[in-house]
Design an enzyme around this catalytic site. Structure first.
Site, PDB file in Angstrom:
ATOM      1  N   CYS A 407       0.817  -1.218   0.000  1.00  0.00           N
ATOM      2  CA  CYS A 407       0.000   0.000   0.000  1.00  0.00           C
ATOM      3  C   CYS A 407       0.848   1.264   0.000  1.00  0.00           C
ATOM      4  CB  CYS A 407      -0.951  -0.001   1.194  1.00  0.00           C
ATOM      5  SG  CYS A 407      -0.132  -0.090   2.804  1.00  0.00           S
ATOM      6  N   HIS A 451      -2.055   0.515   7.074  1.00  0.00           N
ATOM      7  CA  HIS A 451      -2.390   0.886   5.700  1.00  0.00           C
ATOM      8  C   HIS A 451      -1.947   2.319   5.436  1.00  0.00           C
ATOM      9  CE1 HIS A 451      -4.397   0.239   1.931  1.00  0.00           C
ATOM     10  NE2 HIS A 451      -5.223   1.268   2.091  1.00  0.00           N
ATOM     11  N   ASP A 467      -7.844   6.052  -2.297  1.00  0.00           N
ATOM     12  CA  ASP A 467      -7.036   4.887  -1.955  1.00  0.00           C
ATOM     13  C   ASP A 467      -6.647   4.149  -3.233  1.00  0.00           C
ATOM     14  OD1 ASP A 467      -5.745   2.758  -0.870  1.00  0.00           O
ATOM     15  OD2 ASP A 467      -7.389   2.094   0.413  1.00  0.00           O
TER      16      ASP A 467
END
Length: 672
Positions: A407, A451, A467
Site C-alpha cells: 500500500c 495501511h 485509496d
C-alpha cells in the site's frame, strides 16, 4: 540465634516457591544470567538451612553486588531506566535470599516480592497476567504465615489454605476501594519498556516498513460503536500524516506537529465510538476522519490527526465522535499547500515526465486523479508483501519496472505524481478495516491492518481522500489483508497469535473470539476505570458527588464491610460451650421428655439414680452415661467424648416413645 529469630522450615519453603512464581512473569525481559543467579542462591540457601554451608561474608556480598551491577550494565547498557531498574530489583530479591539470617530479613524479602509483582504490570497488564498475579501474592502470604509458625510445624498445605482464605477475605474490601477510591495521577512518569509489544507505525516510513509491520498480528486497538459498525470501506483509521519526501522516506513536517486548530465543517451523520488503544510509544490517537475526543489533553492537529502531549505508554481508553463527510480546509493556507507540493529537486525523471503529460491531458484535478486511478486499475500491477527491488529511483522503479508493491508503494507513487502535476497531496498512514468479534460486537484492529492512503486538495472542496490500493486489490479493503494475500504463506511468520492461523476451524475460532472478548472487557472495565469514567459510574450510582461525600462513602462502605467480615469470622452467636456439659444437657433433655426433670442442686449421680429407679428398663444406660460423665468431669480421667456420645445414643434408642407414668416420675426426690 533465638527461636524467635530463626526462620522456620515451612516459611523458607514457601519463600523459595514464591520467588519462582514472582520471577516467572519477568522471564521475557530478564537476561538469562538472572536465572542462573537464582538457581545458585536458592541452592546455597538450602545448604545453609541444612547446616552444610555458611552465610556469605561481607567481602563476598560486595563482590556479588558489583557482579550483578556489571551484569545489568552489560545486558541493558545502563543502570538507569525502567528495564535496568526491574532487573536490579529482581537481582536484589534473589541476593537477599542468601543474606537472610532472621525473620526480619525474611519480611524484607517478602515485601520486595510484593513490589516485584507490581512491576510485572508495567510489562503486561492483560487479564491473564492479572489472574496469574494472585498466585505469587498467595504464596508470599503463605510465607508470611510460615514465618509465624514454630520450627516443628512442617505441614505446608494448611498454611497455603490459610493464605488463600486471607486473600479471599480481602477481595470484598479491594472491590470497594477499587470502585470508590478516587483515581490520582502518578507522582512521576516512567519510560515505556523497550520490549513491551509492537510499537506499530513510526513518524517516518519507507515502502518496506508497512509491509514488515503487516506481518504481525499484534493488537493495535479495539473499537466499540454506539450503533452498527460502519462498512469496511469506511473504516480508515488515521494515525499520522506524511508531508515530507526525501526521495526514499516519507515523514512528518514540523508544521504539522505545532498545535493549531484546522478549518473544517462537520458534514453527514456523526459516528460515535470508544477506543481502547494499546501502548504505542507514540503520541498519536487512532480515529476516523474528522474526529473530536472529549479530553483536555487531546488536540486535533493542523493535518487532522489526534495527538497527546506525551507518548502513549499504557493502555488508553477514549471516546470519539467522527464526521466522515466533513469539509476539510476548503481554503487552505499558502504554507499548507506549499508543504503538500514539496518534492526533491532531483530523481524519478520518468515519473515527473508522466505527471506533466497527465496534467496536459487532464487540466481538471479531479479528472487527473481519476485517470491516475484508472491506470492502476487497468495495468498489470500486483499487490504483494514481497515487492521486487526498485533501485535508487523508487517511484520510477515501481511505476514502470516492477509493477508490484504494497500500500505504501501505491500511496507514495500517487502522491509523487499528483505533486509533480501541481496538485497538493500527502500520504496518510494508519489502519484500515479490522475484524469484528461477534461475541462482543466490537472491532479488533491489528498491526496487519496497517495501511497508507492519499488525500489531495481541491479549491472549494478541501482535502479529498483516495485509496489507490483499492484499484489494484479491492479485496484488501473489502475483506482484509488476509484474504487479499491468502497465497503468501509468510504472512504471519513473525506472529505470536497462532490461533489466527486456524481461524477456519469453527470451535477454535470461537475460542479465540471468546478469549479476546474477555481481555477487551478487562481493559474497558478494569484498566479503563479511571478519571472521568469512574466519576460517571459513581454519579449514576449515587448522584452528584464531591470529594467530601466520596470520602465519607468510601469510609462508610469499608467500615460496613469490615464489620460484616468480623461477624463472619468471630461468629458471636455461636459461642463455644463445654463439650462435656453440652452432652450432659442433652442427657437432661432426654429424661425431661420422660417426665423426669433435674431438681435444683441435684447432683449428676443422684439425678441418674432417681431416673434409673423410675425407668428400670433403661437403668443400665442411664447409670453408664452418668459414670462416664463423672469420670471425665470430676475424676479428671481421660474419657473419649465419642464414648460419652455413644452411651447417650444407646440411651436415646432404648427410651420408650411415650410413658404413662409422667405424673409419678415428677415426684420430688426422697429426703431419705
Amino acid at each position: 540465634m533465638s527461636a524467635q529469630q530463626t526462620i522456620p522450615r515451612n516459611g523458607l519453603v514457601w519463600l523459595l516457591v514464591a520467588q519462582v512464581a514472582v520471577i516467572l512473569p519477568h522471564l521475557g525481559h530478564l537476561p538469562l544470567w538472572v536465572i542462573g543467579l537464582w538457581l545458585a542462591c536458592a541452592s546455597w540457601r538450602v545448604q545453609i538451612f541444612r547446616m552444610r554451608a555458611r552465610y556469605p561474608r561481607s567481602w563476598l556480598k560486595v563482590l556479588m553486588m558489583i557482579g550483578v551491577g556489571g551484569g545489568v550494565y552489560l545486558s541493558r547498557g545502563s543502570l538507569i531506566g525502567l528495564d535496568a531498574g526491574v532487573v536490579l530489583l529482581i537481582a536484589a530479591f534473589i541476593l537477599k535470599l542468601v543474606e537472610m539470617r532472621s525473620r526480619r530479613d525474611a519480611w524484607v524479602l517478602i515485601f520486595l516480592g510484593f513490589f516485584a509483582v507490581a512491576t510485572s504490570y508495567l510489562f503486561n497488564d492483560s487479564l491473564l497476567a492479572g489472574v496469574y498475579s494472585l498466585l505469587p501474592v498467595t504464596l508470599l502470604l503463605a510465607a508470611m504465615i510460615g514465618l509465624q509458625q514454630s520450627s516443628t510445624d512442617t505441614h505446608p498445605w494448611p498454611t497455603l489454605r490459610l493464605a488463600g482464605s486471607l486473600l479471599l477475605q480481602a477481595v470484598p474490601l479491594m472491590l470497594v476501594l477499587f470502585v470508590l477510591f478516587p483515581r490520582m495521577g502518578p507522582l512521576w512518569s516512567l519510560p515505556q519498556p523497550r520490549d513491551r509489544g509492537v510499537t506499530g507505525l513510526s513518524d517516518s516510513m519507507s515502502p518496506g516498513d508497512i509491509a514488515q509491520l503487516s506481518r504481525s498480528a499484534a493488537l493495535a486497538f479495539r473499537a466499540s460503536f454506539e450503533g452498527p459498525v460502519p462498512e469496511r470501506s469506511q473504516l480508515y483509521w488515521r494515525a499520522v500524516t506524511f508531508e515530507r519526501f526525501d526521495g526514499r522516506r516519507w515523514s512528518q513536517s514540523l508544521a504539522a506537529q505545532v498545535p493549531g486548530a484546522p478549518d473544517w465543517t462537520p458534514g453527514g451523520s456523526a459516528v460515535s465510538y470508544s477506543v481502547v488503544m494499546q501502548p504505542s510509544g507514540r503520541p498519536w490517537l487512532y480515529a476516523l476522519d474528522v474526529a473530536q475526543v472529549a479530553a483536555e489533553n487531546v488536540r486535533l492537529m493542523p493535518d487532522f490527526h489526534l495527538q497527546r502531549p506525551r507518548p502513549i505508554d499504557q493502555a488508553l481508553m477514549y471516546q470519539a465522535t467522527s464526521w466522515p463527510d466533513s469539509l476539510r480546509e476548503p481554503a487552505a493556507s499558502a504554507a499548507t499547500l506549499e508543504r503538500a507540493l514539496q518534492l526533491p529537486a532531483q530523481g524519478n525523471p520518468r515519473s515527473r515526465a508522466w505527471a506533466a503529460r497527465l496534467r496536459r491531458d487532464h487540466p481538471d484535478p479531479a479528472a487527473l486523479v481519476q485517470a491516475l486511478l484508472q491506470h492502476f486499475n487497468q495495468q498489470p500491477y500486483r499487490y504483494t508483501l514481497q515487492p521486487s527491488s526498485v533501485g535508487a529511483d523508487i517511484v520510477d522503479g515501481f511505476l514502470f519496472d516492477t509493477l508490484n508493491g504494497f500500500c505504501i508503494h501505491y500511496a507514495g507513487a500517487t502522491t509523487f505524481i499528483l505533486r509533480a502535476a501541481g496538485i497538493p497531496a500527502r500520504v496518510v498512514a494508519g489502519y484500515q478495516g479490522g475484524e469484528i468479534n461477534p461475541t462482543g460486537n466490537y472491532l479488533s484492529v491489528r498491526q496487519l491492518d496497517a495501511h497508507a492512503w492519499v488525500e489531495y486538495w481541491s479549491a472549494g472542496r478541501g482535502w479529498i481522500s483516495i485509496d489507490p490500493t483499492f484499484q489494484v486489490a479491492p479485496e484488501r479493503i473489502e475483506r482484509g489483508l488476509e484474504d487479499a494475500l491468502s497465497d503468501e504463506q509468510t504472512l504471519f511468520d513473525d506472529s505470536a497469535l497462532a490461533l489466527r492461523r486456524y481461524r477456519d476451524i469453527g470451535w477454535l475460532n470461537q475460542l479465540r473470539f471468546g478469549w479476546d472478548n474477555l481481555n477487551y472487557g478487562w481493559q474497558r472495565w478494569v484498566l479503563g476505570y479511571r478519571g472521568e469514567r469512574q466519576l460517571d459510574v459513581l454519579k449514576r450510582l449515587f448522584g452528584e458527588l464531591d470529594a467530601g461525600r466520596l470520602g465519607l462513602l468510601t469510609v462508610a462502605a469499608a467500615a460496613l464491610l469490615m464489620a460484616i467480615l468480623a461477624l463472619m469470622l468471630l461468629k458471636p452467636w455461636r459461642r463455644e460451650r463445654d463439650p462435656q456439659l453440652r452432652l450432659f444437657q442433652r442427657f437432661e433433655r432426654l429424661l425431661a421428655r420422660q417426665g423426669i426433670e433435674r431438681q435444683a442442686g441435684e447432683g449428676a449421680r443422684d439425678f441418674a439414680e432417681r431416673a434409673a429407679a423410675l425407668i428400670p428398663a433403661v437403668a443400665e444406660p442411664i447409670r453408664d452415661f452418668a459414670r462416664l460423665y463423672e469420670m471425665a468431669r470430676y475424676a479428671g480421667q481421660p474419657v473419649d467424648r465419642r464414648d460419652m456420645h455413644a452411651s447417650l445414643v444407646r440411651l436415646r434408642r432404648q427410651l420408650p416413645w411415650r410413658s404413662g407414668m409422667r405424673g409419678k416420675r415428677k415426684t420430688q426426690p426422697s429426703d431419705q
